[in-house]
Design an enzyme around this catalytic site. Structure first.
Site, short mmCIF file in Angstrom:
data_model
loop_
_atom_site.label_atom_id
_atom_site.label_comp_id
_atom_site.label_asym_id
_atom_site.label_seq_id
_atom_site.Cartn_x
_atom_site.Cartn_y
_atom_site.Cartn_z
N ASN A 1 49.75 -26.08 -120.61
CA ASN A 1 49.18 -25.49 -119.41
C ASN A 1 49.01 -26.61 -118.39
O ASN A 1 48.07 -27.40 -118.49
CB ASN A 1 47.82 -24.85 -119.78
CG ASN A 1 47.06 -24.37 -118.56
OD1 ASN A 1 47.60 -24.30 -117.46
ND2 ASN A 1 45.78 -24.05 -118.76
N TRP A 2 49.91 -26.63 -117.43
CA TRP A 2 49.89 -27.73 -116.46
C TRP A 2 48.80 -27.56 -115.41
O TRP A 2 48.54 -28.46 -114.62
CB TRP A 2 51.26 -27.85 -115.78
CG TRP A 2 52.28 -28.56 -116.63
CD1 TRP A 2 52.28 -28.70 -117.99
CD2 TRP A 2 53.47 -29.24 -116.16
NE1 TRP A 2 53.38 -29.42 -118.40
CE2 TRP A 2 54.13 -29.76 -117.29
CE3 TRP A 2 54.03 -29.45 -114.91
CZ2 TRP A 2 55.32 -30.49 -117.21
CZ3 TRP A 2 55.22 -30.17 -114.82
CH2 TRP A 2 55.84 -30.69 -115.96
N LYS A 3 48.18 -26.39 -115.37
CA LYS A 3 47.14 -26.11 -114.35
C LYS A 3 47.69 -26.42 -112.95
O LYS A 3 48.88 -26.22 -112.72
CB LYS A 3 45.85 -26.88 -114.68
CG LYS A 3 45.43 -26.66 -116.14
CD LYS A 3 44.06 -27.14 -116.47
CE LYS A 3 43.76 -26.87 -117.94
NZ LYS A 3 42.41 -27.23 -118.33
N HIS B 1 42.07 -17.48 -118.76
CA HIS B 1 41.67 -18.87 -119.01
C HIS B 1 40.24 -19.07 -118.50
O HIS B 1 39.85 -18.46 -117.48
CB HIS B 1 42.63 -19.82 -118.30
CG HIS B 1 42.40 -21.26 -118.67
ND1 HIS B 1 41.40 -22.00 -118.12
CD2 HIS B 1 43.02 -22.05 -119.58
CE1 HIS B 1 41.42 -23.22 -118.66
NE2 HIS B 1 42.39 -23.27 -119.55
N GLU C 1 38.91 -21.24 -116.78
CA GLU C 1 38.82 -21.65 -115.37
C GLU C 1 38.99 -20.45 -114.44
O GLU C 1 38.44 -20.43 -113.34
CB GLU C 1 39.85 -22.76 -115.09
CG GLU C 1 39.42 -24.07 -115.74
CD GLU C 1 40.55 -25.00 -116.14
OE1 GLU C 1 41.68 -24.83 -115.66
OE2 GLU C 1 40.29 -25.91 -116.96
N GLU D 1 39.74 -21.25 -126.99
CA GLU D 1 39.47 -22.48 -126.26
C GLU D 1 37.98 -22.59 -125.96
O GLU D 1 37.49 -22.00 -124.99
CB GLU D 1 40.24 -22.49 -124.93
CG GLU D 1 41.75 -22.42 -125.08
CD GLU D 1 42.45 -23.03 -123.88
OE1 GLU D 1 43.21 -23.97 -124.07
OE2 GLU D 1 42.20 -22.57 -122.75
N GLY E 1 39.18 -30.38 -121.45
CA GLY E 1 39.20 -31.53 -120.55
C GLY E 1 38.08 -32.53 -120.77
O GLY E 1 37.84 -33.39 -119.92
N SER F 1 41.19 -30.18 -125.45
CA SER F 1 41.26 -31.61 -125.77
C SER F 1 42.16 -31.94 -126.97
O SER F 1 41.89 -32.89 -127.70
CB SER F 1 39.87 -32.20 -125.98
OG SER F 1 39.15 -32.18 -124.75
N GLY G 1 45.71 -31.37 -120.43
CA GLY G 1 46.00 -32.73 -119.98
C GLY G 1 47.17 -33.40 -120.69
O GLY G 1 48.06 -33.98 -120.03
P1 PGA Z 1 42.80 -29.70 -122.18
O1 PGA Z 1 42.94 -28.23 -121.55
O2 PGA Z 1 43.87 -29.83 -123.24
O3 PGA Z 1 43.04 -30.62 -121.01
O4 PGA Z 1 41.43 -29.80 -122.75
C1 PGA Z 1 43.24 -27.12 -122.37
C2 PGA Z 1 43.31 -25.88 -121.54
O5 PGA Z 1 42.54 -25.73 -120.59
O6 PGA Z 1 44.15 -25.00 -121.82
#
Ligand code: PGA
Length: 246
Positions: free
Chosen positions: A10-12, A95, A97, A163, A169, A208, A230
């Site tokens: 997931n590159w966001k 997600h 976010e 998640e 993150g 993470s 990330g």
């Molecule tokens: P992260 O993000 O690996 O940077 O913790 C995971 C995600 O939000 O899908």
């Protein structure tokens, strides 16, 4: 029961056109990883170009969100049909976010899961508790409710991503025991609701994940792959994580 593992990046909101070079490295590395499905979910602006660059490689391209409707007066939004047309085969929905910064409710997520199915795409449905909820001993209950509310009885062909919000993150991860407990609960609920389909549904862990902890987290029972933020921006790290399934 064999569920082919899926490792999705997931590159966001990261990546310009030049980042196709990262995808090319992933495509090259994927040749040595036949036991795992690899997927890259770039920003929507890159989907069409990435789909061309990955064509025939087995590396799949996914999207990060979609609108619930197929078309219409929704300025700035993109439908599942449009993402499919651009070359995406899957879309992340719900997600944390999106839930947190865009106020997406379980009902909104459920409508997006239906939209993905309507467009012939796989929905990657995210669920997970906050740190406060885990601290209060409510993690299992919260995730169970999210799972219930984010899916319909006739949902098919989806993937679940567990998640924990506090692990995204932050560099912090649950213990393999906590992951096992949550994934077992999710599996039980899926089987109760969807029968055999619930056995076949892949349940990813996300939050993470990095090359150092992937071995411990991804070998847990009922963990069928990972959703990686990330670490997915660097081809070497992404491939090292997927290499757990070599
Ligand atoms: P992260 O993000 O690996 O940077 O913790 C995971 C995600 O939000 O899908």
């Amino acid at each position: 029961m064999t569920r082919r593992p899926l490792v999705a990046g997931n590159w966001k909101m990261n990546g310009f056109v030049a980042a196709v070079s990262v995808l090319e490295q992933i495509v090259a590395g994927a040749r040595a990883l036949s036991n795992v499905e690899l997927m890259v979910c770039p920003p929507a602006t890159l989907i069409a170009g990435f789909a061309v660059a990955a064509r025939g490689s087995g590396v799949l391209i996914g999207a990060q969100d979609c609108h619930a409707l197929a078309l219409g007066a929704h300025t700035g939004d993109i439908s599942a049909e449009m993402l499919k047309d651009a070359g995406a085969v899957a879309v992340i929905v719900g997600h944390s976010e999106r839930r947190q910064y865009h106020g997406e409710t379980d009902a909104a997520v459920r409508a997006k899961v239906l939209a993905a199915g309507r467009a012939g795409m796989v929905a990657i449905v995210c669920v997970g508790e906050t740190g406060a909820e885990r601290g209060a001993g409510r993690a299992l209950e919260v995730v169970e409710l999210q799972l219930e509310g984010s899916l319909s009885d006739d949902s098919t062909g989806f993937v679940i991503a567990y998640e924990p919000v506090w692990a995204i993150g932050t560099g912090r991860t649950p213990t393999p025991g906590d992951v096992a407990e949550m994934h077992r609960l999710i599996r039980e609920r899926l089987v109760l609701r969807y029968g055999h389909g619930g056995e076949e549904t892949r349940i990813l862990y996300g939050g993470s994940v990095n090359p150092a902890n992937a071995g411990d987290l991804l070998r847990v029972e009922n963990v069928d792959g990972a959703l990686i933020g990330g670490a997915s921006l660097k081809a070497a790290e992404f491939l090292a994580i997927a290499g757990v399934y070599r």
